[in-house]
Design a protein around this motif. Structure first.
Motif, PDB file in Angstrom:
ATOM      1  N   PRO A  96      33.595  42.119  35.708  1.00 32.06           N
ATOM      2  CA  PRO A  96      34.499  43.261  35.903  1.00 32.06           C
ATOM      3  C   PRO A  96      35.366  43.020  37.140  1.00 32.06           C
ATOM      4  O   PRO A  96      34.966  42.305  38.057  1.00 32.06           O
ATOM      5  CB  PRO A  96      33.565  44.451  36.165  1.00 32.06           C
ATOM      6  CG  PRO A  96      32.194  43.994  35.868  1.00 32.06           C
ATOM      7  CD  PRO A  96      32.201  42.494  35.875  1.00 32.06           C
ATOM      8  N   VAL A  97      36.549  43.601  37.131  1.00 25.73           N
ATOM      9  CA  VAL A  97      37.411  43.562  38.304  1.00 25.73           C
ATOM     10  C   VAL A  97      37.439  44.959  38.921  1.00 25.73           C
ATOM     11  O   VAL A  97      37.193  45.958  38.245  1.00 25.73           O
ATOM     12  CB  VAL A  97      38.837  43.072  37.973  1.00 25.73           C
ATOM     13  CG1 VAL A  97      38.812  41.622  37.529  1.00 25.73           C
ATOM     14  CG2 VAL A  97      39.497  43.939  36.923  1.00 25.73           C
ATOM     15  N   PHE A  98      37.730  45.010  40.208  1.00 27.11           N
ATOM     16  CA  PHE A  98      37.747  46.261  40.959  1.00 27.11           C
ATOM     17  C   PHE A  98      39.039  46.349  41.749  1.00 27.11           C
ATOM     18  O   PHE A  98      39.657  45.332  42.044  1.00 27.11           O
ATOM     19  CB  PHE A  98      36.566  46.301  41.946  1.00 27.11           C
ATOM     20  CG  PHE A  98      35.212  46.304  41.306  1.00 27.11           C
ATOM     21  CD1 PHE A  98      34.538  47.492  41.084  1.00 27.11           C
ATOM     22  CD2 PHE A  98      34.602  45.111  40.930  1.00 27.11           C
ATOM     23  CE1 PHE A  98      33.281  47.495  40.505  1.00 27.11           C
ATOM     24  CE2 PHE A  98      33.348  45.108  40.348  1.00 27.11           C
ATOM     25  CZ  PHE A  98      32.678  46.306  40.139  1.00 27.11           C
ATOM     26  N   CYS A 116      44.093  46.357  46.788  1.00 26.90           N
ATOM     27  CA  CYS A 116      44.320  45.168  45.972  1.00 26.90           C
ATOM     28  C   CYS A 116      43.263  45.053  44.883  1.00 26.90           C
ATOM     29  O   CYS A 116      42.173  45.603  44.987  1.00 26.90           O
ATOM     30  CB  CYS A 116      44.318  43.910  46.837  1.00 26.90           C
ATOM     31  SG  CYS A 116      42.756  43.566  47.665  1.00 26.90           S
ATOM     32  N   LEU A 117      43.631  44.332  43.844  1.00 28.93           N
ATOM     33  CA  LEU A 117      42.704  43.990  42.769  1.00 28.93           C
ATOM     34  C   LEU A 117      41.821  42.859  43.258  1.00 28.93           C
ATOM     35  O   LEU A 117      42.321  41.881  43.828  1.00 28.93           O
ATOM     36  CB  LEU A 117      43.498  43.548  41.540  1.00 28.93           C
ATOM     37  CG  LEU A 117      42.708  43.257  40.270  1.00 28.93           C
ATOM     38  CD1 LEU A 117      42.145  44.554  39.682  1.00 28.93           C
ATOM     39  CD2 LEU A 117      43.603  42.563  39.249  1.00 28.93           C
ATOM     40  N   VAL A 118      40.512  42.987  43.088  1.00 27.04           N
ATOM     41  CA  VAL A 118      39.593  41.933  43.520  1.00 27.04           C
ATOM     42  C   VAL A 118      38.694  41.510  42.362  1.00 27.04           C
ATOM     43  O   VAL A 118      38.261  42.324  41.567  1.00 27.04           O
ATOM     44  CB  VAL A 118      38.740  42.358  44.743  1.00 27.04           C
ATOM     45  CG1 VAL A 118      39.614  42.567  45.974  1.00 27.04           C
ATOM     46  CG2 VAL A 118      37.935  43.586  44.466  1.00 27.04           C
ATOM     47  N   HIS A 150      36.834  50.695  43.577  1.00 29.90           N
ATOM     48  CA  HIS A 150      37.121  51.443  42.354  1.00 29.90           C
ATOM     49  C   HIS A 150      36.839  50.588  41.120  1.00 29.90           C
ATOM     50  O   HIS A 150      37.370  49.483  41.004  1.00 29.90           O
ATOM     51  CB  HIS A 150      38.597  51.848  42.313  1.00 29.90           C
ATOM     52  CG  HIS A 150      39.031  52.677  43.475  1.00 29.90           C
ATOM     53  ND1 HIS A 150      39.318  52.128  44.706  1.00 29.90           N
ATOM     54  CD2 HIS A 150      39.223  53.999  43.584  1.00 29.90           C
ATOM     55  CE1 HIS A 150      39.687  53.095  45.537  1.00 29.90           C
ATOM     56  NE2 HIS A 150      39.637  54.241  44.881  1.00 29.90           N
ATOM     57  N   LEU A 151      36.053  51.124  40.208  1.00 34.93           N
ATOM     58  CA  LEU A 151      35.823  50.486  38.914  1.00 34.93           C
ATOM     59  C   LEU A 151      36.911  50.962  37.959  1.00 34.93           C
ATOM     60  O   LEU A 151      37.159  52.171  37.850  1.00 34.93           O
ATOM     61  CB  LEU A 151      34.444  50.877  38.365  1.00 34.93           C
ATOM     62  CG  LEU A 151      34.100  50.340  36.978  1.00 34.93           C
ATOM     63  CD1 LEU A 151      33.967  48.817  37.010  1.00 34.93           C
ATOM     64  CD2 LEU A 151      32.817  50.984  36.465  1.00 34.93           C
ATOM     65  N   LEU A 152      37.555  50.024  37.275  1.00 31.18           N
ATOM     66  CA  LEU A 152      38.584  50.371  36.309  1.00 31.18           C
ATOM     67  C   LEU A 152      38.023  50.286  34.904  1.00 31.18           C
ATOM     68  O   LEU A 152      37.224  49.398  34.602  1.00 31.18           O
ATOM     69  CB  LEU A 152      39.783  49.429  36.433  1.00 31.18           C
ATOM     70  CG  LEU A 152      40.458  49.348  37.796  1.00 31.18           C
ATOM     71  CD1 LEU A 152      41.660  48.417  37.737  1.00 31.18           C
ATOM     72  CD2 LEU A 152      40.869  50.729  38.285  1.00 31.18           C
ATOM     73  N   SER A 192      44.748  48.674  32.529  1.00 25.66           N
ATOM     74  CA  SER A 192      45.388  47.409  32.893  1.00 25.66           C
ATOM     75  C   SER A 192      46.667  47.624  33.705  1.00 25.66           C
ATOM     76  O   SER A 192      47.013  46.781  34.534  1.00 25.66           O
ATOM     77  CB  SER A 192      45.665  46.554  31.660  1.00 25.66           C
ATOM     78  OG  SER A 192      46.488  47.259  30.754  1.00 25.66           O
ATOM     79  N   SER A 193      47.368  48.739  33.500  1.00 27.86           N
ATOM     80  CA  SER A 193      48.585  48.966  34.288  1.00 27.86           C
ATOM     81  C   SER A 193      48.237  49.216  35.762  1.00 27.86           C
ATOM     82  O   SER A 193      48.972  48.789  36.656  1.00 27.86           O
ATOM     83  CB  SER A 193      49.416  50.110  33.714  1.00 27.86           C
ATOM     84  OG  SER A 193      48.693  51.316  33.747  1.00 27.86           O
ATOM     85  N   LEU A 194      47.125  49.897  36.017  1.00 27.94           N
ATOM     86  CA  LEU A 194      46.678  50.099  37.402  1.00 27.94           C
ATOM     87  C   LEU A 194      46.254  48.762  38.011  1.00 27.94           C
ATOM     88  O   LEU A 194      46.555  48.464  39.170  1.00 27.94           O
ATOM     89  CB  LEU A 194      45.539  51.111  37.445  1.00 27.94           C
ATOM     90  CG  LEU A 194      45.156  51.670  38.809  1.00 27.94           C
ATOM     91  CD1 LEU A 194      46.332  52.375  39.477  1.00 27.94           C
ATOM     92  CD2 LEU A 194      43.983  52.633  38.670  1.00 27.94           C
ATOM     93  N   ALA A 195      45.591  47.934  37.208  1.00 30.13           N
ATOM     94  CA  ALA A 195      45.210  46.595  37.675  1.00 30.13           C
ATOM     95  C   ALA A 195      46.455  45.773  37.994  1.00 30.13           C
ATOM     96  O   ALA A 195      46.488  45.065  39.010  1.00 30.13           O
ATOM     97  CB  ALA A 195      44.364  45.891  36.620  1.00 30.13           C
ATOM     98  N   ALA A 196      47.489  45.884  37.164  1.00 33.44           N
ATOM     99  CA  ALA A 196      48.721  45.138  37.413  1.00 33.44           C
ATOM    100  C   ALA A 196      49.402  45.619  38.696  1.00 33.44           C
ATOM    101  O   ALA A 196      49.901  44.807  39.478  1.00 33.44           O
ATOM    102  CB  ALA A 196      49.668  45.271  36.223  1.00 33.44           C
ATOM    103  N   LEU A 197      49.413  46.930  38.925  1.00 36.88           N
ATOM    104  CA  LEU A 197      50.015  47.461  40.146  1.00 36.88           C
ATOM    105  C   LEU A 197      49.326  46.895  41.382  1.00 36.88           C
ATOM    106  O   LEU A 197      49.979  46.442  42.319  1.00 36.88           O
ATOM    107  CB  LEU A 197      49.934  48.994  40.151  1.00 36.88           C
ATOM    108  CG  LEU A 197      50.379  49.688  41.448  1.00 36.88           C
ATOM    109  CD1 LEU A 197      51.858  49.426  41.725  1.00 36.88           C
ATOM    110  CD2 LEU A 197      50.091  51.185  41.352  1.00 36.88           C
TER     111      LEU A 197
END
Length: 168
Positions: free
Chosen positions: A22-24, A37-39, A75-77, A82-87
């Protein structure tokens, strides 16, 4: 890179990609600035007491804010975010205020909490460790909001094609 590391790299990369972690999104606030930032480099590292490790790239705008911060929000997405992850992954705080492009509210310790996140926790940074091109920040969770049951988290393979705002 040593010859052994070079030889191991293709297999190592394939194992990590197959794990599809998972990404956060991590947010920070310090010295009147906030960043996020996305981590992808994260892990729970202790059950009791609970501890979580977040790796933040030294080249990332968020790095400077996180290094000055006392706490972080993680934050768990959900799969549909995916749009929040892209931002938070493809844009850089050097160029835009990411928080102007999403809904958020001040949370514990005035940390930015993303409204669309499936779940989140905040915690005090206990230690920082140089891990190469990232610094690992060891967090002791203090407050949280649980995700809904059976959440399908957004995973690395869903965001692997994002061009990062900064190269790690």
């Amino acid at each position: 890179m040593s010859d052994n590391a070079t030889a191991a790299r293709p297999g190592f990369d394939a194992v990590i990609a197959a794990a599809d972690y998972p990404v956060f999104v991590v947010t920070a606030r310090a010295e009147g600035r906030q960043a996020g930032c996305l981590v992808g480099f994260t892990s729970q590292v202790s059950i009791e007491p609970p501890r979580f490790l977040v790796g933040i790239s030294k080249n990332n705008f968020t790095f400077g804010v996180a290094m000055a911060a006392e706490q972080l929000a993680v934050h768990l997405l959900g799969r549909e975010q995916s749009s929040l992850a892209a931002l938070f992954g493809a844009e850089t705080g050097d160029d835009i205020n990411k928080f102007a492009h999403c809904k958020w509210a001040p949370g514990p310790a005035e940390l930015p909490i993303l409204a669309a996140a499936a779940g989140w926790f905040t915690g005090r940074i206990l230690e920082r460790h140089d891990l190469g091109d990232h610094v690992g920040m060891l967090i002791a969770p203090e407050q949280s909001s649980a995700p809904p049951p059976r959440i399908e988290p957004l995973r690395y393979n869903s965001v692997a094609d994002l061009k990062p705002g900064h190269v790690a």
